[in-house]
Design a protein around this motif. Structure first.
Motif, short mmCIF file in Angstrom:
data_model
loop_
_atom_site.label_atom_id
_atom_site.label_comp_id
_atom_site.label_asym_id
_atom_site.label_seq_id
_atom_site.Cartn_x
_atom_site.Cartn_y
_atom_site.Cartn_z
N GLU B 341 0.83 -1.20 0.00
CA GLU B 341 0.00 0.00 0.00
C GLU B 341 0.87 1.26 0.00
O GLU B 341 0.65 2.20 -0.77
CB GLU B 341 -0.90 -0.01 1.24
CG GLU B 341 -1.92 1.10 1.27
CD GLU B 341 -2.71 1.11 2.58
OE1 GLU B 341 -2.74 0.07 3.28
OE2 GLU B 341 -3.28 2.16 2.90
N ALA B 379 -7.85 -4.69 1.11
CA ALA B 379 -8.61 -3.52 0.66
C ALA B 379 -7.73 -2.28 0.55
O ALA B 379 -7.88 -1.47 -0.37
CB ALA B 379 -9.78 -3.25 1.60
N ARG B 382 -5.90 -2.39 -2.70
CA ARG B 382 -6.77 -2.12 -3.85
C ARG B 382 -7.04 -0.62 -3.96
O ARG B 382 -6.97 -0.03 -5.05
CB ARG B 382 -8.10 -2.87 -3.72
CG ARG B 382 -7.97 -4.38 -3.74
CD ARG B 382 -9.31 -5.07 -4.02
NE ARG B 382 -10.32 -4.83 -3.00
CZ ARG B 382 -10.47 -5.52 -1.88
NH1 ARG B 382 -9.62 -6.49 -1.61
NH2 ARG B 382 -11.44 -5.24 -1.02
N ALA B 383 -7.37 0.00 -2.83
CA ALA B 383 -7.65 1.44 -2.85
C ALA B 383 -6.41 2.21 -3.31
O ALA B 383 -6.50 3.14 -4.13
CB ALA B 383 -8.10 1.92 -1.47
N CYS B 386 -5.93 2.10 -7.01
CA CYS B 386 -6.84 3.01 -7.73
C CYS B 386 -6.34 4.44 -7.63
O CYS B 386 -6.36 5.20 -8.61
CB CYS B 386 -8.24 2.94 -7.13
SG CYS B 386 -9.07 1.39 -7.38
N LEU B 416 -14.20 -3.48 -9.19
CA LEU B 416 -14.08 -2.79 -7.91
C LEU B 416 -15.29 -1.91 -7.61
O LEU B 416 -15.48 -1.47 -6.48
CB LEU B 416 -12.80 -1.95 -7.88
CG LEU B 416 -11.52 -2.77 -7.83
CD1 LEU B 416 -10.30 -1.85 -7.76
CD2 LEU B 416 -11.50 -3.71 -6.65
N ASP B 419 -16.96 -3.48 -4.92
CA ASP B 419 -16.13 -3.83 -3.77
C ASP B 419 -16.88 -3.60 -2.46
O ASP B 419 -17.62 -2.64 -2.31
CB ASP B 419 -14.86 -2.96 -3.80
CG ASP B 419 -13.76 -3.51 -2.93
OD1 ASP B 419 -13.82 -3.29 -1.70
OD2 ASP B 419 -12.87 -4.18 -3.46
N SER B 421 -15.74 -2.53 0.23
CA SER B 421 -15.29 -1.34 0.93
C SER B 421 -15.65 -0.07 0.16
O SER B 421 -15.32 0.07 -1.02
CB SER B 421 -13.76 -1.42 1.12
OG SER B 421 -13.21 -0.14 1.26
N VAL B 424 -12.72 1.85 -1.35
CA VAL B 424 -12.20 1.26 -2.59
C VAL B 424 -13.09 1.66 -3.76
O VAL B 424 -12.61 2.03 -4.83
CB VAL B 424 -12.11 -0.28 -2.49
CG1 VAL B 424 -11.70 -0.88 -3.81
CG2 VAL B 424 -11.13 -0.69 -1.41
#
Lengths: 226, 666
Positions: B341, B379, B382-383, B386, B416, B419, B421, B424
């Protein structure tokens, strides 16, 4: 092929060596640092009395640390864990890698003693949760468990886990962790200095021919060759 | 013979032994609990559920007065000491890195007892207790420490003055955890705490130095006044000890020193601004990425805090090959999620403003790498992927080349949208908003991947941030898109949904919905029919919303939407006129006048443009409309703006006036 290296005679070299002043206190400190880090309590104590050099760590703590190291080296891992936790409960609580290594060693000892059922129970209860928390732990766990699959462990691919060297590896890690927790450097300075000596000689080799030390155990100067 | 027995008493058995009257049994049971839970999160949880924490806290409370001096060496006092030590150690372990444990310890009322025991004569007891308290203060759940009370400040000073590492470390932890406001920071400075921390920096042990660095950073954060008091009159000296520690042999110390320097840099424009220190910080942090442990996990976050929003630093970092190095670390794979991350966010900061950085990053063939990150199980990763993608897709050069509108990226991105979250989802929508601004003919890929339908679904989300970001993406998607695409979007959305979004409770949603309409009807006269669908639902919604626009942006988008409608045929223009005038009934002023008088020149421009379209001479109904506008005082309002300082406004005003003179008006 003509050599562009400078030649330094033994006489000239020894003259230069003599001009370098090193204090006795510093060499004494190096020796004490080695004895203390490696855990030679009695030698450190004697050295302190003879040379008046102060150890940079409380000698009492060395005894505790050596007890831990010895327990691991003998395969008494549970005992070692209890001792570490008495010394400093934070070490294993904040060092998942080390904790796993110790638990793994426990498993290895159970397997070594043929206690298969206990080993499986231990692996399931204690080690499997660690594996869930961390992918690399899971892989190590699988490797260790695979010891049970092979009848002839001296020939199996993971046989080195049963070797005494595995215990020593873990013992060294434990020793380092305890030293760090005591705000002491985990490596003695002397070996690093020797490494630096060899490195410096390698560097100088490119530029000069000079009396060099090839045998570290006697530090004898050998004449330069062309 | 090595002993490796696994015959342990069951947890419930252990807990019952805790209640034993015999001190030796109690001590052994406490020690056993402690040894079972240390390092073992699963065991901590199971003991917690069995009520171990209140039991141990109770023992601590009962024994608190049992050790009164340090001289007794008999069995009883040894047991008493051990009970305190082991119970404190057990509580400390429950609290170590385990929030549920911290909460349990606090709920059991152990905190005040632990504080009291800091004054105990026995060293081992104090050590164990200080350690336990330190564990509690590492958690967000720790009780807030009130620095502003004199007694508390004195107590803190006494902790910092202690020779015992665990006790002075506790003092530092309290500061790091609890010091939040400028007022508290100043109070700590006034009490001489900074001097004390500085002396620990220079003369303390490794853990004391590290703890000091963290505390100093906390006291300096966003407080230029305290920083300048600390750093001068002896200009540079205290700062130089921190700078030296940035080159320390221990990686954790280097990281904490860098973080402290960054806090100072960011808070105060006077310190650490020269290129030497900037370059040094960049190099040290990039090198710390190589650390395999927690230090390496946190390094990218420190790097981000150094370069975020700062183009000069981003340039320097680019020259130092930051992008290659960050990329290299991701490629290595099997990253701890925190590290993954952090690196993605660092790349985001690098690419946020500079095209040179984006080009460099894209030259490394990173689409597959980003696609992998978009599908990571974590998560946060993934965020971050993006967010990184959003920065990278600001590259107009690559957008225009259609580089991002391909299935490798679009398919995982669209996934996504669903998703679990919300953060996200919102981040994915942000990246999508850029990608769909595609000037090639490949927007249909987005439709094929189901993206367009998903966006419409998200426009119905319960979360307002999801709704507004979905509309933003749709708005960009239909920007200069071909008619077929726009018709597809409109039929999926439906007039009733769009009109209700225009009337959404959230202003940000209203704004994006209006902007979407603007883009939908722009360009082709047939598309204007959208706003008349279902009895003019959308047109009506625009009118009502403009009447009560809560911020300028809503007015701007709404007026441009009307402006585009007014660029159509007679029927369209008359409909807009009716809208502008219907609302005037019970109000003494049309919103048109209000907008024209606004301080926001963008709003004025949009409104004047609409008038331009309504009065354009080539349409037969123009004179009639002009008459109405004149009667409403709108034309004279516009005349007043003929010398408006904003060029756009001025030019459009003159167009209107030019057009009105074509009808023989003055």
């Amino acid at each position: 092929m003509a050599s562009s290296k400078k030649l330094i005679s033994r006489e000239e070299w020894e003259k230069r060596l003599n001009n370098v002043k090193i204090r006795k206190e510093d060499t004494n400190k190096l020796v004490m640092n080695f004895l203390v880090t490696e855990g030679y309590v009695e030698a450190a104590e004697k050295f302190r009395m003879e040379s008046g050099t102060h150890p940079d760590i409380d000698l009492a703590t060395i005894t505790d640390r050596m007890a831990v190291k010895k327990a691991v080296q003998c395969g008494n891992v549970e005992d070692a864990i209890e001792k570490i936790n008495d010394l400093n409960p934070e070490i294993l609580d904040t060092n998942p890698q080390l904790f796993f290594q110790l638990q793994q060693q426990r498993l290895i000892e159970l397997i070594r003693n043929g206690k298969v059922e206990e080993a499986l129970e231990f692996a399931q209860e204690e080690l499997a949760p660690r594996g869930e928390e961390n992918q690399s732990f899971l892989e190590e766990l699988e490797r260790t468990i695979s010891l049970l699959v092979f009848e002839d462990t001296s020939n199996c691919p993971v046989g080195e886990l049963l070797d005494i060297s595995q215990r020593l590896k873990t013992a060294t890690e434990v020793n380092a962790a305890v030293l760090t927790s005591q705000s002491h450097e985990k490596d003695p300075k002397l070996p690093s200095l020797l490494k630096m000596l060899i490195w410096a000689q390698n560097q100088l080799d490119k530029k000069a021919a000079y009396p060099c030390i090839n045998d570290l155990s006697n530090a004898r100067l050998e004449d330069p060759t062309f | 013979m090595p002993s490796a027995t696994v015959n342990k008493p069951r947890p419930s058995e252990l807990l019952s032994r805790l209640t034993s009257a015999e001190p030796e049994v109690k001590v052994r049971a406490l020690r056993e609990v402690k040894n079972q839970i240390i390092g073992n999160r699963t065991k901590k949880l199971s003991f917690l559920k069995l009520g171990a924490v209140p039991a141990v806290a109770g023992i601590l409370a009962d024994s608190i007065d049992d050790v009164t001096d340090n001289n007794n060496c008999n069995n009883d006092s040894n047991n008493a000491i051990n009970i305190l030590v082991q119970s404190a150690a057990a509580l400390g372990s429950f609290a170590c890195g385990f929030d549920a444990g911290v909460q349990a310890v606090l709920d059991a009322g152990a905190f005040p007892n632990l504080l009291r025991l800091l004054a105990n004569p026995n060293e081992k007891v104090v050590d164990a207790v200080a350690r336990a308290l330190r564990m509690i203060y590492q958690s967000k759940l720790a009780p807030k420490y009130d620095f502003l009370q004199q007694k508390n400040m004195e107590f803190l000073i006494s902790l910092l003055n202690s020779e015992k590492e665990n006790v002075s470390g506790l003092g530092a932890s309290i500061i790091t955890r609890s010091c939040e406001t400028n007022l508290e920071q100043k109070a700590l400075f006034d009490a001489g705490i900074l001097r004390k921390l500085n002396s620990l920096l220079e003369g303390g042990s490794l853990s004391q130095r590290d703890a000091s660095l963290e505390s100093l950073a906390t006291i300096f954060r966003n407080n230029p006044e305290v920083i300048s008091k600390f750093a001068g009159p002896e200009i540079g000296r205290p700062l130089s000890s921190i700078i030296d520690l940035a080159k320390d042999r221990y990686p954790r110390t280097r990281l904490l020193a860098c973080m402290c320097l960054i806090v100072i840099r960011n808070a105060s424009p006077h310190f650490l601004q020269d290129i030497g220190i900037k370059t040094k910080l960049i190099h040290i942090l990039l090198e710390l990425l190589d650390d395999p442990g927690q230090v390496g996990d946190e390094a990218p976050f420190a790097f981000s805090s150094l370069i975020a929003q700062k183009e000069d630093l981003q340039k320097l970092a680019l020259e130092a090959n930051a992008i290659d190095k960050l990329h290299h670390h991701i490629k290595k794979g099997s990253l701890h999620p925190r590290r993954y991350e952090g690196i993605l966010l660092a790349l985001d900061d690098m690419c946020s403003k500079l095209e040179s950085c984006r080009s460099k990053f894209l030259s490394l063939q990173v689409l597959n790498l980003l696609a992998d990150a978009l599908t990571d199980y974590n998560a946060g990763v993934r965020a971050a992927a993006c967010i990184c993608l959003k920065s990278v897709t600001r590259s107009i050069k690559n957008l225009s080349a259609g580089y991002f509108m391909n299935e490798t990226i679009v398919i995982p991105l669209v996934q996504l949208f669903l998703d679990p979250s919300t953060s996200v989802q919102v981040a994915a929508l942000g990246a999508t908003s850029n990608i769909v601004v595609d000037f090639t003919t490949r927007k249909s890929i987005f439709v094929q991947c189901g993206g367009m339908k998903q966006l419409v679904q998200l426009a119905k989300s319960m979360e307002s941030s999801v709704r507004s970001n979905a509309l933003w993406a749709l708005k960009n998607f239909v920007f200069q898109a071909d008619n077929r695409l726009k018709e597809g979007v409109f039929s999926e959305l439906t007039a009733s949904l769009l009109s209700s979004l225009i009337r959404d409770p959230e202003p940000s949603v209203q704004e994006q919905a209006l902007a979407l309409v603007r883009n939908l009807v722009d360009g082709c006269i047939n598309l204007i029919e959208f706003v008349f669908a279902e009895d003019g639902l959308i047109l009506g919604a625009i009118g009502r919303q403009l009447q009560c626009a809560s911020k300028a942006e809503i007015g701007i988008q709404g007026m441009y939407a009307l402006c585009n409608v007014a660029s159509g045929n007679e029927f369209h223009k008359e409909a807009v006129m009716q809208l502008l005038f219907t609302q005037m009934g019970d109000k003494n002023q049309s919103f048109v006048i209000k907008f024209l008088q606004s301080n926001d020149s963008r709003l004025c421009t949009a409104t004047v443009w609409t008038i331009v379209n309504l009065t354009c001479p080539s349409s037969p109904g123009a004179p009639g409309r002009l008459e109405k506008l004149r009667n409403a005082g709108i034309v004279s309002q516009i005349k007043n703006m003929v010398n408006d300082p904003c060029v756009d406004v001025k030019l459009r005003v003159r167009t209107v006036l030019g057009q009105s003179m074509a009808f023989g008006d003055n």
